[in-house]
Design a protein around this motif. Sequence first.
Motif, short mmCIF file in Angstrom:
data_model
loop_
_atom_site.label_atom_id
_atom_site.label_comp_id
_atom_site.label_asym_id
_atom_site.label_seq_id
_atom_site.Cartn_x
_atom_site.Cartn_y
_atom_site.Cartn_z
N LEU A 1 -17.34 0.21 5.11
CA LEU A 1 -18.31 1.29 4.95
C LEU A 1 -19.54 0.78 4.20
CD1 LEU A 1 -18.97 4.42 5.06
CD2 LEU A 1 -17.94 4.53 2.77
N ARG A 2 -20.71 1.18 4.63
CA ARG A 2 -21.94 0.91 3.89
C ARG A 2 -22.26 2.15 3.07
NH1 ARG A 2 -23.51 -0.59 8.98
NH2 ARG A 2 -25.00 1.13 9.07
N ALA A 3 -22.26 2.01 1.75
CA ALA A 3 -22.44 3.19 0.91
C ALA A 3 -22.78 2.80 -0.53
CB ALA A 3 -21.18 4.06 0.91
N LEU A 4 -23.43 3.72 -1.21
CA LEU A 4 -23.66 3.62 -2.65
C LEU A 4 -23.66 5.02 -3.23
CD1 LEU A 4 -26.80 4.62 -3.15
CD2 LEU A 4 -27.34 2.33 -2.35
N SER A 5 -23.65 5.10 -4.55
CA SER A 5 -23.65 6.40 -5.23
C SER A 5 -24.79 6.48 -6.23
CB SER A 5 -22.33 6.63 -5.97
OG SER A 5 -21.25 6.73 -5.07
N PHE A 6 -25.36 7.68 -6.35
CA PHE A 6 -26.32 7.99 -7.41
C PHE A 6 -25.59 8.78 -8.49
CE2 PHE A 6 -28.69 8.62 -3.33
CZ PHE A 6 -29.48 7.47 -3.39
#
Length: 313
Positions: free
Chosen positions: A158-163
Amino acid sequence: MAILITGALGHIGSNLSKKLEECGYKVVRSDLRILKEPNYERGDVTQFIEMHRIFKKYNVKHVYHLAGEVGRENGELFPRRCVDINVSGTLNLIQLCLEHDATLYYASTSEVYGDWGGKCKLTEDLVETQPVRPTNCYGISKLQAEQYIRHFVENYGLRALSFRFFMCYGEGEWPNHYRSAMANLIYKALTDQPMPVHKGTWRSWCYVDDIVEGCILAMEKYDPKRGYQAYNIGRDDLRPMEEIAALICDLAGKPRSLIEYTEPGRFVTPIKDASFAKAKEHLGYEARIPVEEGIERTIAWQRRTVLKRTELK
């Protein structure tokens, strides 16, 4: 190719969609309200079929997942909704992003850190290296969703990040009991009501335009080679809430006698002192709007929008 924003009618979502469109991106907005507008689709993130239909219709390749059950008190009243929306809804978006080769940008919260008593700067690696304990159901659900995202990044590509947003306020946030202290204090000052302020609490407030800028930079500078990353997004300007309340009164032309000092309630973290150095290093992000200017803008917006609506009633 389209950018999907879940929770697009909310405070951050409405400002983000407007800015992305101004930048020339094709934006699809999704939320629970029933509306007949271009590039808007009613969609409940807890309903996989509803969201799948949107992905197929618009060839979604980027997702700002802002939909959520938000707020400390709200989370305590409706903990199951926190799990359903913040956790199960996020799992639906994870699966859809994997199936449609889309990148996920997840709206987490400063509440994931819990209460450190102001003993250290809140850096993103605390979640990985220390036994963090969120102080409320809302924070617990957001941290759980982050952990699922990390799992799918590290094991399924998965390509993802979190703020991790810190203290967003500004234009577009309508005051009510479950909204930010800033929105409510400004409204109470403008309407000459008592302004309850928690004694001994410190916050670093960030105007919504700067929050939106951080969101867009994260998409434009996303690097999958970094693996899963979480970013504190906010402004490094920690101030006591007593000072913020006095500033609101001064800028609104109201007496400071409206301020009423109260003890922090349960589930309230007294001090949120965060570092935003990682977002600056990786994304070139730095909040630019001083709190004085942000409060002035919010006062002006509430006067021409919120108070006008109240007068019509």
